[in-house]
Design a protein around this motif. Sequence first.
Motif, PDB file in Angstrom:
ATOM      1  N   ILE A  56       0.818  -1.212   0.000  1.00 45.31           N
ATOM      2  CA  ILE A  56       0.000   0.000   0.000  1.00 45.31           C
ATOM      3  C   ILE A  56       0.851   1.261   0.000  1.00 45.31           C
ATOM      4  N   GLY A  57       2.155   1.086   0.146  1.00 45.07           N
ATOM      5  CA  GLY A  57       3.028   2.251   0.130  1.00 45.07           C
ATOM      6  C   GLY A  57       4.450   1.856   0.428  1.00 45.07           C
ATOM      7  N   ALA A  58       5.285   2.877   0.624  1.00 47.59           N
ATOM      8  CA  ALA A  58       6.681   2.629   0.967  1.00 47.59           C
ATOM      9  C   ALA A  58       7.209   3.801   1.773  1.00 47.59           C
ATOM     10  N   GLU A  59       8.155   3.494   2.660  1.00 53.52           N
ATOM     11  CA  GLU A  59       8.818   4.557   3.416  1.00 53.52           C
ATOM     12  C   GLU A  59      10.132   4.901   2.734  1.00 53.52           C
ATOM     13  N   ALA A  60      10.375   6.198   2.580  1.00 55.15           N
ATOM     14  CA  ALA A  60      11.646   6.669   2.023  1.00 55.15           C
ATOM     15  C   ALA A  60      12.688   6.711   3.133  1.00 55.15           C
ATOM     16  N   LEU A  61      13.828   6.068   2.907  1.00 56.26           N
ATOM     17  CA  LEU A  61      14.904   6.032   3.902  1.00 56.26           C
ATOM     18  C   LEU A  61      16.188   6.546   3.257  1.00 56.26           C
ATOM     19  N   ILE A  90      18.574  19.235   3.578  1.00 57.55           N
ATOM     20  CA  ILE A  90      18.535  17.794   3.299  1.00 57.55           C
ATOM     21  C   ILE A  90      17.085  17.311   3.270  1.00 57.55           C
ATOM     22  N   GLY A  91      16.321  17.779   4.237  1.00 65.11           N
ATOM     23  CA  GLY A  91      14.910  17.394   4.314  1.00 65.11           C
ATOM     24  C   GLY A  91      14.114  17.824   3.094  1.00 65.11           C
ATOM     25  N   GLU A  92      14.440  19.009   2.575  1.00 63.41           N
ATOM     26  CA  GLU A  92      13.756  19.478   1.365  1.00 63.41           C
ATOM     27  C   GLU A  92      14.112  18.591   0.184  1.00 63.41           C
ATOM     28  N   TRP A  93      15.388  18.199   0.128  1.00 60.16           N
ATOM     29  CA  TRP A  93      15.812  17.305  -0.954  1.00 60.16           C
ATOM     30  C   TRP A  93      15.050  15.971  -0.859  1.00 60.16           C
ATOM     31  N   VAL A  94      14.937  15.443   0.359  1.00 58.41           N
ATOM     32  CA  VAL A  94      14.227  14.168   0.550  1.00 58.41           C
ATOM     33  C   VAL A  94      12.777  14.296   0.089  1.00 58.41           C
ATOM     34  N   LEU A  95      12.121  15.369   0.502  1.00 60.18           N
ATOM     35  CA  LEU A  95      10.722  15.561   0.115  1.00 60.18           C
ATOM     36  C   LEU A  95      10.571  15.618  -1.408  1.00 60.18           C
ATOM     37  N   GLN A  96      11.451  16.394  -2.050  1.00 57.97           N
ATOM     38  CA  GLN A  96      11.365  16.539  -3.512  1.00 57.97           C
ATOM     39  C   GLN A  96      11.604  15.208  -4.214  1.00 57.97           C
ATOM     40  N   GLN A  97      12.674  14.527  -3.790  1.00 58.55           N
ATOM     41  CA  GLN A  97      13.039  13.267  -4.444  1.00 58.55           C
ATOM     42  C   GLN A  97      11.966  12.201  -4.231  1.00 58.55           C
ATOM     43  N   ALA A  98      11.475  12.110  -3.002  1.00 61.43           N
ATOM     44  CA  ALA A  98      10.462  11.087  -2.680  1.00 61.43           C
ATOM     45  C   ALA A  98       9.185  11.342  -3.478  1.00 61.43           C
ATOM     46  N   CYS A  99       8.761  12.600  -3.553  1.00 56.41           N
ATOM     47  CA  CYS A  99       7.528  12.910  -4.295  1.00 56.41           C
ATOM     48  C   CYS A  99       7.721  12.634  -5.789  1.00 56.41           C
ATOM     49  N   VAL A 117       7.507   9.937   4.311  1.00 58.15           N
ATOM     50  CA  VAL A 117       8.728  10.722   4.439  1.00 58.15           C
ATOM     51  C   VAL A 117       8.947  11.052   5.915  1.00 58.15           C
ATOM     52  N   ASN A 118      10.147  10.726   6.402  1.00 54.17           N
ATOM     53  CA  ASN A 118      10.488  11.037   7.793  1.00 54.17           C
ATOM     54  C   ASN A 118      10.784  12.520   7.940  1.00 54.17           C
ATOM     55  N   ILE A 119      10.145  13.133   8.924  1.00 56.69           N
ATOM     56  CA  ILE A 119      10.369  14.553   9.206  1.00 56.69           C
ATOM     57  C   ILE A 119      11.089  14.646  10.540  1.00 56.69           C
ATOM     58  N   SER A 120      12.182  15.399  10.581  1.00 55.74           N
ATOM     59  CA  SER A 120      12.934  15.503  11.831  1.00 55.74           C
ATOM     60  C   SER A 120      12.380  16.638  12.688  1.00 55.74           C
ATOM     61  N   ALA A 121      12.765  16.601  13.970  1.00 53.93           N
ATOM     62  CA  ALA A 121      12.246  17.579  14.933  1.00 53.93           C
ATOM     63  C   ALA A 121      12.547  19.016  14.501  1.00 53.93           C
ATOM     64  N   PRO A 144      -1.619  14.767  -3.256  1.00 55.10           N
ATOM     65  CA  PRO A 144      -1.317  14.936  -1.822  1.00 55.10           C
ATOM     66  C   PRO A 144      -1.705  13.737  -0.973  1.00 55.10           C
ATOM     67  N   ASN A 145      -2.763  13.019  -1.357  1.00 59.59           N
ATOM     68  CA  ASN A 145      -3.139  11.878  -0.520  1.00 59.59           C
ATOM     69  C   ASN A 145      -2.271  10.648  -0.786  1.00 59.59           C
ATOM     70  N   CYS A 146      -1.191  10.824  -1.537  1.00 58.09           N
ATOM     71  CA  CYS A 146      -0.180   9.765  -1.654  1.00 58.09           C
ATOM     72  C   CYS A 146       1.045  10.091  -0.797  1.00 58.09           C
ATOM     73  N   LEU A 147       0.986  11.183  -0.036  1.00 66.23           N
ATOM     74  CA  LEU A 147       2.110  11.552   0.827  1.00 66.23           C
ATOM     75  C   LEU A 147       1.742  11.355   2.290  1.00 66.23           C
ATOM     76  N   GLU A 148       2.635  10.667   2.998  1.00 68.71           N
ATOM     77  CA  GLU A 148       2.445  10.408   4.419  1.00 68.71           C
ATOM     78  C   GLU A 148       3.661  10.948   5.157  1.00 68.71           C
ATOM     79  N   LEU A 149       3.429  11.789   6.156  1.00 75.94           N
ATOM     80  CA  LEU A 149       4.535  12.385   6.890  1.00 75.94           C
ATOM     81  C   LEU A 149       4.736  11.610   8.185  1.00 75.94           C
ATOM     82  N   GLU A 150       5.963  11.138   8.392  1.00 74.68           N
ATOM     83  CA  GLU A 150       6.265  10.369   9.600  1.00 74.68           C
ATOM     84  C   GLU A 150       6.920  11.288  10.623  1.00 74.68           C
ATOM     85  N   ILE A 151       6.203  11.539  11.714  1.00 74.92           N
ATOM     86  CA  ILE A 151       6.744  12.373  12.781  1.00 74.92           C
ATOM     87  C   ILE A 151       6.756  11.558  14.074  1.00 74.92           C
TER      88      ILE A 151
END
Length: 292
Positions: A56-61, A90-99, A117-121, A144-151
């Motif tokens: 149903i999805g994948a986590e970007a690592l 780095i986080g912006e790069w991850v978001l862009q690449q993952a999307c 996508v993992n979001i750091s504190a 947008p409903n294909c993006l899940e933010l992991e906090i």
Amino acid sequence: RAKDDGKNTFHFYSADGNANSVSRLTLENSLRRALERNEFSLLYQAKLDLAEQNIIGAEALIRWHSAELGMVSPQDFIPVAEETGMIIEIGEWVLQQACRDACHWQEVAGRPIRVGVNISARQFREDSLYQAISNALEESGLTPNCLELEITESMIMQNAERASQMLQHFRNLGSYVLIDDFGTGYSSLGYLKHFPIDSLKIDRSFVRDIPQDSDDMAITQAIIAMAHSLKINVVAEGVETQAQLEFLRGQGCDQLQGYIFSRPLVVEDFVGLLRFDTARRAGRTYAAGLQL
Ligand code: C2E
Ligand code: MG
Ligand code: MG
Ligand code: MG
């Protein structure tokens, strides 16, 4: 596995098996150049629906292959990136690449496939995060409903009022929020009902010793029951064995992630897995050579 021994020295093992020991400054300097040198990449680990038994999805690592240091684990460099503020870029790069990567998955599967996508504190504290997310969505064309933010829980607890606003923004955007490493924070559970949270991920430390550790099984069972009564989905991470899978399925856990199904993969391999999974579901038979 790196450890800061308190003397500003990092020890870690690179992919070639060599033990490395570098100063914090060396790590920082290498990290500073990593983005411009294209040293980061993303792997994707499948999330499986337990009832449907499909992806149903994948986590970007994130992975960092440093020219000077070799492979450095995110557990070692993310904290440094946080402290120095480099995590924002780095986080912006991850978001862009993952999307960008994920916007093709929907066509491959014929149904929405989410990317986590993992979001750091530190990212979560910056006002620029919302803009970074909407930019990444817009540039890539990802729904947008294909993006899940992991906090994590602690990010919410640090400033509940602000977190509430942020999560509501994400919800309005149409994206999902998942609480990562659930059960390891020090927070009360009360916050769960006040925030727009879609899923929580049971930390690997609770899954690891199932079925030997009856305490971990009791905790896992309680988390699943509580989440479900709040209409929150439950993902188990770090599932490695059939016994763990059977226990989680028996408790009604919704999704799983772990080596038992797939390791984190380069995007081409994840797409191959998705293609195979989709064909299998459609009942099409494949020539043996095409199977993963
Ligand atoms: P996490 O978000 O809790 O990710 C789960 C970690 O467990 C990943 O480690 C994954 O490779 C590993 N894992 C998955 N299945 C299994 C399994 O069955 N057995 C075992 N033993 N391990 C499994 P990884 O990739 O080293 O990432 C570690 C942490 O680094 C992540 O924990 C996350 O907190 C952070 N991280 C990774 N990528 C990013 C990123 O793009 N941005 C930020 N801010 N943090 C990231
Ligand atoms: Mg995560
Ligand atoms: Mg986790
Ligand atoms: Mg974890």
